[in-house]
Enzyme design. Structure first.
Site, PDB file in Angstrom:
ATOM      1  N   GLU A 130      20.573 -24.445  19.555  1.00  0.00           N
ATOM      2  CA  GLU A 130      21.108 -25.252  20.810  1.00  0.00           C
ATOM      3  C   GLU A 130      20.705 -25.366  22.155  1.00  0.00           C
ATOM      4  OE1 GLU A 130      22.778 -28.118  22.156  1.00  0.00           O
ATOM      5  OE2 GLU A 130      24.407 -26.957  20.993  1.00  0.00           O
ATOM      6  N   VAL A 133      17.280 -28.401  23.893  1.00  0.00           N
ATOM      7  CA  VAL A 133      17.768 -29.006  24.139  1.00  0.00           C
ATOM      8  C   VAL A 133      18.149 -29.512  25.036  1.00  0.00           C
ATOM      9  CG1 VAL A 133      17.636 -31.579  23.767  1.00  0.00           C
ATOM     10  CG2 VAL A 133      16.233 -30.824  22.098  1.00  0.00           C
ATOM     11  N   LYS A 206      11.712 -32.808  21.538  1.00  0.00           N
ATOM     12  CA  LYS A 206      13.605 -32.617  22.361  1.00  0.00           C
ATOM     13  C   LYS A 206      13.729 -33.867  21.532  1.00  0.00           C
ATOM     14  CE  LYS A 206      13.103 -30.021  26.592  1.00  0.00           C
ATOM     15  NZ  LYS A 206      13.560 -30.356  28.025  1.00  0.00           N
TER      16      LYS A 206
END
Length: 399
Positions: A130, A133, A206
């Protein structure tokens, strides 16, 4: 009370944040999960360096990654080193040793994520990322869980705080690009070598991760249309402003007719667009889906505790799976194979900056072109809004 043994790879800004949140939240974690986390070993480059004894009491620091990933008593590995090849080898070995892994490494997940996810599934351990990004924004969990029954058709966002800070400073403080970048470095918002941020590599990684979860598509980073912000001038900022636009460092992925259109780079947005007011190091991601329309997720895109909070969220998820003997999962990633294109292949409006060396040649064109919707002149430069993007000069698409 169940003890969970944790090993860490790296203990810089994010790693220290994780230790801080573990200490601060120990009581709440114990009460809600009946779990106590014990950080047993931490691999760092300088194990003898002086550290905060309140945070690191009873923790063993080592200069050898193998001492952490090969320790049979360690159940979960948190990787916050920030390298590529070294981190890949370490995580691969940790997963092979039957350990669940949490990482904040965006480059690693963008380039090697699918391979590591498959290995984790085979070894019945978890792999979560998690924090890779959006810093403290839980965007991956939103895409993976909250919107799993919806059909995502588009992603647009600001995901690099350094570039956003620089462009914000150029607009709000009227500083040059060089002055704004230097200020970002002095404040710790930019690396000494800022190439990854300024040239859009960080944002591209990302976008690749976001696209994996949103569309089931692993973007070909070599073919991705990516531009940095280094060519943006204060004149461009002023020209855009006169036309009611703001220049922002944007990532875009849109699915159209079962094909994916992507872009990473500076984009001109109207003042009314939600991303226009996202300033400084803030991140913001707009998700467009069939059921919900457009939803917005905004928050700190970097920093010790915001990023560590995302690591902690993964840690609690992985621990829950361990306790229920349900390890072997990761984010829900759809599998899709669709053709990729540059967003510039679609019909778009464009913000065009024409410098003084080409003005004379284009005077007639500017006065008579049917494609120009608006034009302003500042000193010796023209700034235009066109409905098709052709011509010399500096061109940014408008969304």
């Amino acid at each position: 009370m169940t003890d969970i043994s944790v090993g860490m790879l790296g203990c810089g800004t994010v790693g220290t944040g994780v230790l801080t949140l573990l200490k601060r939240g120990a009581k709440q974690i114990a009460e809600s999960l009946n779990v106590h986390f014990k950080v047993k070993k931490i691999a760092v480059k300088h194990p003898d360096k002086k550290r905060d004894t309140e945070l690191t009491e009873n923790m063993q620091f080592t200069g050898q990654i193998e001492n952490v990933i090969n320790d049979p008593s360690i159940q979960i590995i948190i990787e916050v080193m920030g390298t590529l090849n070294e981190a890949y080898d370490a995580i691969y070995q940790a997963i092979s040793n039957g350990k669940s892994v949490i990482t904040a490494n965006k480059e690693l997940i963008a380039l090697k994520g699918p391979q590591l996810t498959r290995l984790a599934h085979e070894k019945h351990v978890d792999l979560y990322y998690e924090a890779s990004v959006g810093g403290g924004i839980p965007i991956l969990r939103v895409l993976s869980d909250s919107l799993i029954t919806d059909q995502i058709t588009g992603l647009t966002g600001i995901v690099n705080g350094t570039s956003n800070y620089v462009l914000s400073a150029m607009k709000n403080d009227h500083n040059s690009y060089e002055e704004s970048l230097k200020q970002a470095q002095e404040l710790g918002y930019a690396e000494t070598n800022p190439v990854n941020d300024i040239e859009g590599f960080d944002a591209a990684y990302k976008l690749a991760i976001l696209s994996q979860l949103a569309f089931g598509q692993t973007i070909n980073l070599k073919q991705l249309n990516r531009k940095g912000i280094g060519q943006i001038t204060t004149e461009d900022i002023k020209g855009a402003s006169r036309l009611g636009l703001t220049i922002k460092p944007i990532v875009i992925a849109r699915e159209k007719h079962h094909e994916l259109y992507t872009l990473v780079g500076p984009v001109a947005v109207s003042r009314q667009y939600p991303l226009a007011t996202v300033n400084g190091v803030e991140n913001s991601i707009l998700v467009t889906s069939t059921a919900l329309g457009t939803t917005s997720y905004t928050g700190p895109g970097a920093g010790s505790e915001p990023t560590a909070n995302s690591v902690m969220s993964d840690l609690l998820t992985v621990t829950h799976h361990l306790l229920l003997d349900e390890s072997g999962t990761s984010f829900n990633i759809p599998v899709n194979h669709i053709k990729e294109h540059s967003l510039l292949d679609l019909p778009l409006k464009y913000f065009v900056a024409i410098n003084e060396t080409t003005v004379d040649k284009l005077e007639s064109f500017i006065n008579h072109s049917e494609y120009i919707e608006n034009v302003v002149r500042i000193n010796h430069s023209y700034f235009l809004i066109m409905d098709l993007g052709q011509g010399s000069g500096h061109i940014l698409c408008i969304i």
